[in-house]
Design an enzyme around this catalytic site. Structure first.
Site, mmCIF file in Angstrom:
data_model
loop_
_atom_site.group_PDB
_atom_site.id
_atom_site.type_symbol
_atom_site.label_atom_id
_atom_site.label_comp_id
_atom_site.label_asym_id
_atom_site.label_seq_id
_atom_site.Cartn_x
_atom_site.Cartn_y
_atom_site.Cartn_z
ATOM 1 N N ARG A 58 0.820 -1.070 0.017
ATOM 2 C CA ARG A 58 -0.004 0.037 -0.064
ATOM 3 C C ARG A 58 0.826 1.270 -0.088
ATOM 4 N NH1 ARG A 58 -2.882 -3.968 1.742
ATOM 5 N NH2 ARG A 58 -1.074 -4.506 2.501
ATOM 6 N N THR A 59 1.629 1.471 0.848
ATOM 7 C CA THR A 59 2.619 2.798 0.974
ATOM 8 C C THR A 59 3.376 2.897 -0.062
ATOM 9 O OG1 THR A 59 2.483 2.192 3.443
ATOM 10 C CG2 THR A 59 3.640 3.875 2.880
ATOM 11 N N LYS A 86 25.801 -4.415 -0.407
ATOM 12 C CA LYS A 86 27.357 -4.539 -0.138
ATOM 13 C C LYS A 86 27.788 -3.805 1.114
ATOM 14 C CE LYS A 86 27.695 -4.088 -5.213
ATOM 15 N NZ LYS A 86 28.044 -3.220 -6.271
ATOM 16 N N ARG A 108 11.006 3.872 4.197
ATOM 17 C CA ARG A 108 10.673 2.941 5.305
ATOM 18 C C ARG A 108 11.641 2.125 5.674
ATOM 19 N NH1 ARG A 108 5.401 -1.035 4.791
ATOM 20 N NH2 ARG A 108 4.613 0.864 5.598
ATOM 21 N N HIS A 136 4.027 5.848 11.636
ATOM 22 C CA HIS A 136 3.832 5.818 10.264
ATOM 23 C C HIS A 136 2.796 6.898 10.026
ATOM 24 C CE1 HIS A 136 2.728 4.290 6.435
ATOM 25 N NE2 HIS A 136 2.263 2.936 6.777
HETATM 26 N N1 CP Z 1 -0.491 0.028 6.023
HETATM 27 C C1 CP Z 1 0.747 -0.179 5.277
HETATM 28 O O1 CP Z 1 1.791 0.417 5.783
HETATM 29 O O2 CP Z 1 0.862 -1.197 4.497
HETATM 30 P P1 CP Z 1 2.029 -1.612 3.658
HETATM 31 O O3 CP Z 1 2.842 -2.377 4.695
HETATM 32 O O4 CP Z 1 1.495 -2.537 2.734
HETATM 33 O O5 CP Z 1 2.804 -0.602 2.859
#
Ligand code: CP
Length: 309
Positions: A58-59, A86, A108, A136
């Site tokens: 999603r993100t 590496k 992320r 998040h």
């Molecule tokens: N909600 C969310 O962060 O989903 P993903 O891990 O698929 O990005």
């Protein structure tokens, strides 16, 4: 009006006015999605780098679509095939992207504070797409947007955040956002998945409840968290069936909440563990609307940061 910050690292440091600005900016972007041409030229010539050290559907895709709908270019750094393998450090990877003159790095990372580290070292805009168990922020903002779209005013709304609070950056971002917007927040989950520092972090602003039936009574919305098998230390819960029995959101439990109680889940879902399929696919679920709204909110974040001082 623009955000007076270079980066979006968390919701904890956002003011109520900044949250409102992001949510209000996202509204017209969402209207764009019903047009045949879903693109505006706002960020033409800008480049958004996606730097994901953890899996994401999603993100990552949402940021990519958001950037493209603003006419920005995107580069998706496949960490598994990159010089990270590496031994290149996060800062060196960030500096390399900066030297390529990207304008945004969306990161992320499994470590708390990774986005902050890049923010301190780089001049480009940094957007935290999830760092460890910390925050998040765009997930929290899209959840706020979804609730506000349905109920107009978040003030006084009773929201239950349910499940694996200990490992959840989504829980922390949601709690900060909801508290700032005046909602009444209950955190519900087994004691082993409720860290002791929650009391210090949120104080009396959140209510802690281990009994799910009590927690959902008179709830306006329940945000169900994913059981994070990859972060789960052995023995924190007796077994998944026992967890489901005590904390799974089933039609029977949902009946105890308000008749029009909304059901949210950040995804990906473990159907039959933290949420029953009948609930996930049922009339109170706004889970797919969250996904749509995520694009509008991320467009708003990129747009506002691009214009920030
Ligand atoms: N909600 C969310 O962060 O989903 P993903 O891990 O698929 O990005």
């Amino acid at each position: 009006m623009n955000l007076k910050r270079k980066d979006l690292l968390d919701i904890e440091s956002l003011s109520k006015e900044e949250i409102e600005l992001i949510l209000e900016t996202a509204r017209p972007f969402k209207k764009l999605f019903t047009q045949s041409i879903k693109r505006v030229p706002t960020l033409r010539g800008k480049t958004v780098a996606l730097l994901f050290y953890e899996p994401s559907t999603r993100t990552r895709i949402s940021f990519e679509v958001a950037a493209k709908r603003l006419s920005a270019d995107t580069v998706d750094l496949a960490v598994g095939n990159s010089s990270v393998q590496k031994g290149e450090s996060l800062i060196d990877t960030g500096r390399t992207l900066e030297a390529m003159k990207v304008d945004f790095v969306v990161i992320r990372h499994p470590e708390n504070g990774a986005a902050k580290l890049l923010s301190d070292k780089l001049k480009v805009h940094i957007v935290n797409a999830g760092d460890g168990t910390h925050e998040h922020p765009t997930q929290g903002l899209l959840d706020l947007f979804t609730l506000k779209e349905k109920r107009k005013d978040l003030k006084g709304m009773r929201v239950v955040i349910l499940g694996d609070i200990a490992h959840s950056r989504v829980a922390r971002s949601n709690a900060w956002g909801l508290i700032k917007m005046g909602a009444k927040v209950t955190l519900c989950g087994p004691p082993a998945l409720m860290p002791a520092e929650l009391g210090k972090m949120f104080g009396k602003a959140v209510h802690i409840e281990h009994d799910l039936a009590k927690a959902v009574r008179s709830a306006d919305a329940i945000n169900v968290l994913r059981i994070q098998k990859e972060r789960m230390m052995d023995g924190l819960i007796p077994s998944f069936p026992v967890y489901t029995e005590q904390y799974g959101l089933t039609p029977k439990i949902l009946k105890l909440a308000k008749k029009d109680c909304l059901v949210l889940h950040p995804g990906p879902m473990n159907r039959g563990i933290e949420i029953a399929s009948e609930v996930a696919d049922g009339p109170r679920s706004v889970i797919l609307e969250q996904v749509t709204n995520g694009i509008a909110v991320r467009m708003a974040v990129l747009y506002l940061l691009a214009g920030s001082k």
